[in-house]
Motif scaffolding. Sequence first.
Motif, short mmCIF file in Angstrom:
data_model
loop_
_atom_site.label_atom_id
_atom_site.label_comp_id
_atom_site.label_asym_id
_atom_site.label_seq_id
_atom_site.Cartn_x
_atom_site.Cartn_y
_atom_site.Cartn_z
N ALA A 135 21.77 38.38 -0.37
CA ALA A 135 23.10 38.71 -0.68
C ALA A 135 23.15 39.38 -1.87
CB ALA A 135 23.75 37.25 -0.87
N ALA A 136 22.19 39.43 -2.85
CA ALA A 136 22.13 40.27 -4.03
C ALA A 136 21.55 41.39 -3.87
CB ALA A 136 21.30 39.26 -5.04
N GLY A 137 21.21 41.98 -2.45
CA GLY A 137 20.66 43.12 -2.33
C GLY A 137 19.05 43.38 -2.43
N THR A 138 18.64 42.29 -2.69
CA THR A 138 16.94 42.39 -2.65
C THR A 138 16.72 42.91 -1.42
OG1 THR A 138 16.82 40.24 -4.03
CG2 THR A 138 14.71 41.20 -3.04
N PRO A 139 15.97 44.14 -1.55
CA PRO A 139 15.18 44.77 -0.21
C PRO A 139 14.40 43.99 0.63
CG PRO A 139 14.87 46.07 -2.13
CD PRO A 139 15.53 45.01 -2.64
N THR A 140 14.83 43.68 2.00
CA THR A 140 14.26 42.56 2.60
C THR A 140 13.76 43.02 3.98
OG1 THR A 140 15.53 40.95 1.41
CG2 THR A 140 14.52 40.31 3.69
N VAL A 141 12.67 43.06 4.39
CA VAL A 141 12.32 43.23 5.81
C VAL A 141 11.95 42.17 6.60
CG1 VAL A 141 10.40 44.66 7.17
CG2 VAL A 141 11.49 45.66 4.96
N ALA A 142 12.33 42.00 7.84
CA ALA A 142 12.09 40.92 8.69
C ALA A 142 11.64 41.20 9.81
CB ALA A 142 13.03 39.85 8.55
N GLU A 143 10.73 40.59 10.51
CA GLU A 143 10.10 40.88 12.01
C GLU A 143 9.91 39.72 12.75
OE1 GLU A 143 7.58 45.21 11.29
OE2 GLU A 143 6.66 43.22 11.66
N CYS A 144 10.83 39.55 13.80
CA CYS A 144 10.70 38.41 15.03
C CYS A 144 10.81 37.14 14.16
CB CYS A 144 9.23 38.43 15.44
SG CYS A 144 9.18 37.58 17.09
N ALA A 145 9.82 36.47 13.76
CA ALA A 145 10.12 35.01 12.89
C ALA A 145 10.76 35.24 11.90
CB ALA A 145 8.66 34.57 12.62
N GLY A 146 10.68 36.26 10.92
CA GLY A 146 11.36 36.54 9.74
C GLY A 146 13.00 36.73 10.31
N LEU A 147 13.26 37.58 11.18
CA LEU A 147 14.64 37.57 11.90
C LEU A 147 15.08 35.92 12.00
CD1 LEU A 147 17.09 38.81 13.31
CD2 LEU A 147 15.73 39.12 15.41
N LEU A 148 14.37 35.16 12.79
CA LEU A 148 14.91 33.71 12.94
C LEU A 148 15.14 33.15 11.69
CD1 LEU A 148 12.58 33.08 16.01
CD2 LEU A 148 14.99 33.53 16.35
N TYR A 149 14.20 33.29 10.83
CA TYR A 149 14.33 32.69 9.64
C TYR A 149 15.72 32.90 8.82
CZ TYR A 149 12.96 30.37 5.04
OH TYR A 149 12.77 29.67 3.89
N LEU A 150 15.97 34.03 8.87
CA LEU A 150 17.42 34.59 8.34
C LEU A 150 18.62 34.20 8.79
CD1 LEU A 150 16.19 38.39 7.35
CD2 LEU A 150 16.18 36.37 6.00
N CYS A 151 18.51 33.68 10.22
CA CYS A 151 19.54 33.25 10.97
C CYS A 151 20.17 31.96 10.39
CB CYS A 151 19.40 33.05 12.37
SG CYS A 151 19.18 34.38 13.28
N ARG A 152 21.38 31.53 10.80
CA ARG A 152 21.95 30.29 10.20
C ARG A 152 21.24 29.13 11.01
NH1 ARG A 152 26.26 32.46 13.14
NH2 ARG A 152 25.94 30.90 14.72
N GLU A 153 20.70 29.06 12.04
CA GLU A 153 19.88 28.04 12.56
C GLU A 153 18.90 28.49 13.78
OE1 GLU A 153 22.50 26.23 16.31
OE2 GLU A 153 23.41 25.79 14.14
N VAL A 154 18.13 27.88 14.00
CA VAL A 154 17.09 27.97 15.37
C VAL A 154 17.22 26.48 16.15
CG1 VAL A 154 14.89 28.41 16.08
CG2 VAL A 154 15.56 29.54 14.13
N ASP A 155 17.62 26.65 17.14
CA ASP A 155 17.85 25.46 18.09
C ASP A 155 18.50 24.26 17.19
OD1 ASP A 155 17.26 26.43 20.68
OD2 ASP A 155 15.01 25.98 20.43
N GLY A 156 19.47 24.34 16.30
CA GLY A 156 20.05 23.45 15.94
C GLY A 156 19.55 23.14 14.28
N SER A 157 18.25 23.75 14.12
CA SER A 157 17.67 23.31 12.62
C SER A 157 18.15 24.36 11.67
CB SER A 157 16.09 23.47 12.79
OG SER A 157 15.76 22.45 13.58
#
Length: 841
Positions: free
Chosen positions: A331-353
């Motif tokens: 949120a503070a603008g830290t440059p961030t690259v996410a691939e696959c698992a990284g994309l999921l980790y940035l989401c609100r949840e994965v299968d309810g977790s």
Amino acid sequence: MVSTLPRVVIAAPASGHGKTTVATGLMAALRRNGRTVAPFKIGPDYIDPGYHALATGVPGRNLDPHLTSPEQLVPLLLHGAATPRRADIAVIEGVMGLYDGSIGGDGFASTAHVADLIGAPVILVVDISAASRSVAATVHGMATFDPRVHIAGVILNKSGSARHSGEVIEAMAQTGIPVLGVLNRDDGISAPSRHLGLVPAAERDEAAASIDRLAAQIAANLDVDEIARIAANAADLAGKPWSPASVVSPPSDLRPIVAVAGGRAFTFRYAEAEELLVAAGCEPVIFDPTRDTSLPEGTAGIYLGGGFPEIHAAALSANLPLRQAIAAAVAAGTPTVAECAGLLYLCREVDGSPMSGALDAAGSMTPRLTLSYRTAIAAQDTLVARAGERVSGHEFHRTQVDPPMADGRSAWLLDGAPAGFSTDPAGTGTPTLHASYLHTHWAGHPRMAQRFADAMHRFAATSPATTSQESVPSTAVSPAPAVVEPDAVDLHHHGDQEIGEGLVDFAVNVRLDAPPDWLAQVVNSATASLAAYPRASAASEALAQRHCRHLSEVLPTSGGAEAFTLLARALPRHQAVVVHPQFTEPETALRAAGHEVTRVLLSANDGFALRPGLIPDDASSVFIGNPTNPTGTLHRADLLRAIARPGRTVVVDEAFMDAVPGEQQSLVQRSMPGLVVIRSLTKTWGIAGLRAGYAVGDAAVISLMAAQQPTWSVSTPALEAIVACSEPRAVDAAESAAALNVRNRQILVDGLTELGIAVAGNPQTPFVLADASAVKPVRAAEGWLRRELRDAGFAVRRCDTFPGLHADWVRIAVRAPALSRRLLHAVAAQTGRAHYLQGAS
């Protein structure tokens, strides 16, 4: 430029024939024969290279003409075979069937295609469990299908009996292709599978033991020397090694920290990605999202690679502090690259977790596997690409994200459809977050790494607190130094004073009860020349070669303790600073030599992290451990370098660095004015009674130390041990021991934590520092746990003799799992928490 590199490709007629098993076992067997092995995997696979790394002790790498380019394969091969040290042989594991490549690509990116590009002979692994003479027909067809492919031998796998394999061998004689060995069915050496294939090596506690068994089986049943001869017959290669510094460059003098996700949940990334970031002036620091509760100090960028967050969702969700830190940083603008698992980790949840929530999207498992090469186009400028640029990549997942892209700004166009997230959460005017399912190999697209690095440098320049300490000027405002003057702490107390008859030793950090047979033989043989005075020249040459230093920069010593004494006598007597808690011998030697000693105490509250600003400006010498005894803390190399000043001597005690996989953060190969690194061989090799160590560093300081050293100070057996422990086979053995130490340490850490006993920081040593004060019984005296364990038959190291620690701290050596569990049961009994360990064995 022409280069000689013995090399061989391990292939098969189809998937499931045992390529990974044979390739990994062969790598391990060659390594145990004293060869340095460079491991490679054809294709975009991440999991197999993890097993290759365990087998060889160096990073596994990929050769994929789709993700990079056909012209890059030889340079990447040569680079990987020379990093971190020059290899004797390269073993390349194939992908799928020998001739299976990109669909519709006429075999492009197949094993055969790559073998032709790199001029490597092929050894075919064939599962013979359901055939006999037909195997020879299959091999004959494979060998004649494409004349550019040279099948130099065959390995028969999954034989049912000697009679069965004999029938196949007889038929194979008609092909003229030699059979190099036979492997029988053995499910005990198979890696378990899951929804995306093999379970990554980092997730298998027993992986190293499996590889040891596999190496022994390969050595016993295959003609490893003949395989090495086949590899040696490969033609010379034309081309020069790939160099990350030739394709990227630092945009500023800063060294911004890039936090790289690792651990069990994030095992997928290409080794060249980190090398490119380093060449672009960044400092990668690995963090484990399942365990670390904060981002590395000074983070100016975040790289979240691939892995299995859906498998480790519970552990990721439970780490609320880090999830919040990730969300805040994005949120503070830290440059961030996410691939696959990284994309999921940035989401609100994965299968309810719950995940980090940096993206307003949700991930979920699906029954459909997405596995394909992709060509992606940037629809607009993003963090890593410019509008209209094309990149090649691949997707490999069974999850989906809803929604699949950000409103109006996608990371990529895939087959014309927008996918992924390119956002500017801090409103900077340019995207700072790039997240998608697409895996890319930055060696094929170095401009992506350069743009990511450029963004981190810009972020660091506008946020001074995020830069690495090395880039902070000496005039910068620093925290008030935690400086204390020496007191009456017993600096002469050592762990060996804790042990006694009938006690199980968890107090002394020597790994082995006795040196290994090969080292014992070296030491014993040295007794034949004891009538002659010791000569240190061979030991000095061996050390210089091992650490790539000049002879004038190395000095064999009678253990690390002598090195500290020599330094204390050699250095000018001004203000010496010792950073505590740490091994007390440096301060003992300094005070005995008449130095004024000031102590700088690091705090347990932040895991005994080093802050260079705590060092007084007028310190003429600074002594610090890395990793530190007794805290287990591994300090970042850039922070240690930041301590240096003109005219200041910085002494880094790396006595336990060979217990750190890959010797990460070591300065032993860093030539720098005033820097001296002290090493010990006694801990890893079980030769504490022999006293063998050495100093490496600034030639001027080494010369002063040598002038203080008594003639013939280091005995002939110790010098011979130094030579033997500097050889490649010993370095490889130490690396294997370090990997085993990581797994054994985790058992101890998890057990202590479960019992409510705090373990300091993130230990990287063959010991841990534990604080028993939280479970201290009412009216118990100080040091109660150490005494109770002693009564129960266990010796641990008291820690009130280390400045900065109290009596309820204990240092516990890492031992084999069975011994550690015995200790944990004893701790449970003393803390009244035996129910926590019910069922443990």
